[in-house]
Enzyme design. Structure first.
Site, PDB file in Angstrom:
ATOM      1  N   ASP A   1      67.587  15.639 -20.234  1.00  0.00           N
ATOM      2  CA  ASP A   1      69.193  14.418 -20.103  1.00  0.00           C
ATOM      3  C   ASP A   1      69.355  13.338 -20.499  1.00  0.00           C
ATOM      4  OD1 ASP A   1      67.630  15.406 -18.113  1.00  0.00           O
ATOM      5  OD2 ASP A   1      69.736  14.774 -16.961  1.00  0.00           O
TER       6      ASP A   1
ATOM      7  N   ASP B   1      64.259  11.719 -17.094  1.00  0.00           N
ATOM      8  CA  ASP B   1      63.488  12.840 -16.509  1.00  0.00           C
ATOM      9  C   ASP B   1      62.771  13.997 -17.277  1.00  0.00           C
ATOM     10  OD1 ASP B   1      65.752  15.009 -16.452  1.00  0.00           O
ATOM     11  OD2 ASP B   1      65.998  14.172 -14.880  1.00  0.00           O
TER      12      ASP B   1
END
Length: 499
Positions: free
Chosen positions: A86, A89
């Site tokens: 997303d 991360d």
């Protein structure tokens, strides 16, 4: 006796000065040319290649990335390889990934004709996540897989995705543990994607739409919020703060647009009033779909004068009027430099989504020869385009800081992006593994990111137009797929216009 030619000289000089002044004014009015927007468009789509999870294709252009997450789903004996990380991360969160897919698809649907040289790349970006959502939706009957990766463990490491060794925990929603919000958003994404591929790949399009209908039925039949079912796995990261009613209406609206199936129109008519049709709402994001749904459904009223959609047109007008300074309905907040400001964390997500809605509504209004009334003020499609352009130009560098907030665009842009893969040396330059804790030296380093995440739009400046190019300040320096997705459509619009 004065020579007859003398009076003409000052007049010619004045004309030349006026032309010079006009050209200077034109430069200040139009900070960027159609070519500039085309370059930015290409980069905005390229960014998604930096977010890819799974086995990368030979056509991969961001070559500092490598394969990752190749065993995702294996703990449940399902194939969940692929999709997008997303943000900065290495977690695959289903709700923002589905919203990203919906908005990328919507960008292609509305403005694909304005990006002829990039439409194939845009379709590839849609397909990368649509393929993943199809697998997540069909792997196990009565189940939707909504996340891969434990965010609490993932965030304790600073690892490039190619090296990650944190548990790739799989999360799902089911009849017993419902997730109407993430399921209905997934249905919206699949339905919107089906429109993108309707002509170029009809069989794939049909599969997307049929799956969208099944996932929507599941979302509607087993109602509940995925935040309640999955708790700390999704909260506070992507908690469904707005509940699931907005996603149900949004999902039904997209399936109706994709299929023209009258049963979804009946669903919208029957349930709209309990799912937010009567509410004015002033933001549009991965969490709250109400403003976007109203713009989407207003098309039916504007084109066909369909009475059942009139309420959505009225609330769309209210939303748009709230953004336009000088009208009696104006209530949005802008920075001194003119940027729409909604919140301190990742504010540019609201700027890109709002710009997209302004341009989409402008298209609907212009196509049907309609303007809107904001109190005593008449607001035209051109006014909406002007307002959107200010936001787009601000992001690209026409702002007090004279910096572009798109990585790799312009002369000055963020160098210390909060992104694991971009900030840690690539597998090409550093083939040996960099462990969970060893990676933190790169988070805290003052050096620029070694791998340029071209096209990434980061969180952006604060309410006073101040920006710290600081990797630790994730609120300002972290990119996200859902910031870029609607910006693809906005850039396509302006790249198709002469400056």
């Amino acid at each position: 006796m004065a020579l007859p030619s003398l009076p003409r000289a000052p007049s010619l000089l004045v004309q030349l000065l006026c032309l010079a002044l006009l050209s200077m004014l034109c430069i200040s009015c139009d900070a960027f040319t159609a070519k500039d927007y085309s370059v930015a468009l290409e980069k905005s789509i390229l960014f998604f290649e930096g977010q890819r999870s799974g086995k990368l294709p030979s056509s991969q252009r961001l070559t500092w990335r490598g394969n990752s997450g190749l065993s995702d789903g294996s703990s449940f004996n399902v194939d969940l390889v692929g999709g997008y990380y997303d943000a900065g991360d290495n977690v695959k969160f289903g709700l923002p990934m589905a919203f990203t897919t919906t908005l990328l698809a919507w960008s292609v649907i509305e403005f694909g004709s304005s990006m002829p040289s990039q439409v194939e790349n845009a379709r590839a970006a849609v397909r990368w996540s649509a393929d993943y959502l199809l697998k997540a939706s069909t792997a196990t009957p009565g189940t939707l897989y909504v996340q891969v990766g434990d965010p609490n463990n993932d965030h304790k490491c600073w690892e490039r995705p190619e090296d990650m060794d944190t548990a790739r925990t799989v999360y799902k929603v089911s009849a017993q543990n419902p997730g109407s919000d993430v399921a209905a958003e997934t249905a919206a994404a699949l339905a919107a994607a089906s429109i993108v591929f309707k002509d170029s790949d009809p069989s794939y399009s049909s599969k997307l739409l049929q799956t969208a209908k099944k996932v929507f039925d599941f979302a509607d039949k087993y109602r509940g919020s995925y935040s309640d079912s999955l708790n700390s796995a999704v909260c506070p990261f992507y908690c469904s703060y707005s509940g699931y009613q907005d996603e149900l209406l949004w999902g039904a609206s997209w399936i109706h647009r994709a299929s023209q199936d009258s049963s979804y129109l009946a669903y919208i008519q029957s349930n709209g009033h309990t799912m937010g049709a009567d509410d004015d709402d002033y933001s549009f994001s991965w969490d709250d779909k109400r403003a976007g749904t109203k713009i989407l459904l207003s098309k039916g009223f504007l084109e066909k004068n369909s009475e059942e959609f009139q309420v959505y047109k009225a609330h769309s007008d209210n939303y748009i009027c709230s953004l336009i300074p000088g009208t009696s309905s104006f209530q949005a907040q802008y920075t001194p430099g003119g940027l729409l400001y909604k919140g301190s964390a990742s504010n540019l997500q609201y700027v890109t989504s709002t710009s997209f809605l302004l341009l989409t509504y402008a298209k609907y209004l212009a196509t049907n020869g309609v303007s809107i009334s904001c109190g005593a003020t008449t607001v035209t499609a051109k006014s909406l385009i002007t307002q959107a352009r200010k936001q787009v130009d601000y992001i690209l560098g026409d702002n007090p800081a004279k910096t572009s907030y798109m990585v790799g665009f312009g002369d000055k842009y963020p160098l210390h992006v909060h992104h694991r893969g971009s900030s840690v040396p690539s597998v090409q330059s550093h083939p040996s593994r960099i462990s969970c804790n060893d990676g933190f030296q790169y988070l805290y380093s003052g050096s620029p990111n070694p791998n340029v995440l071209v096209g990434a739009i980061i969180g952006g400046p604060d309410n006073n137009d101040h920006f710290a190019d600081d990797r630790n300040n994730y609120q300002q320096s972290e990119p996200a797929t859902y910031i870029n997705a609607p910006f693809v459509g906005a850039l396509a619009f302006f790249s198709g216009k002469a400056a």
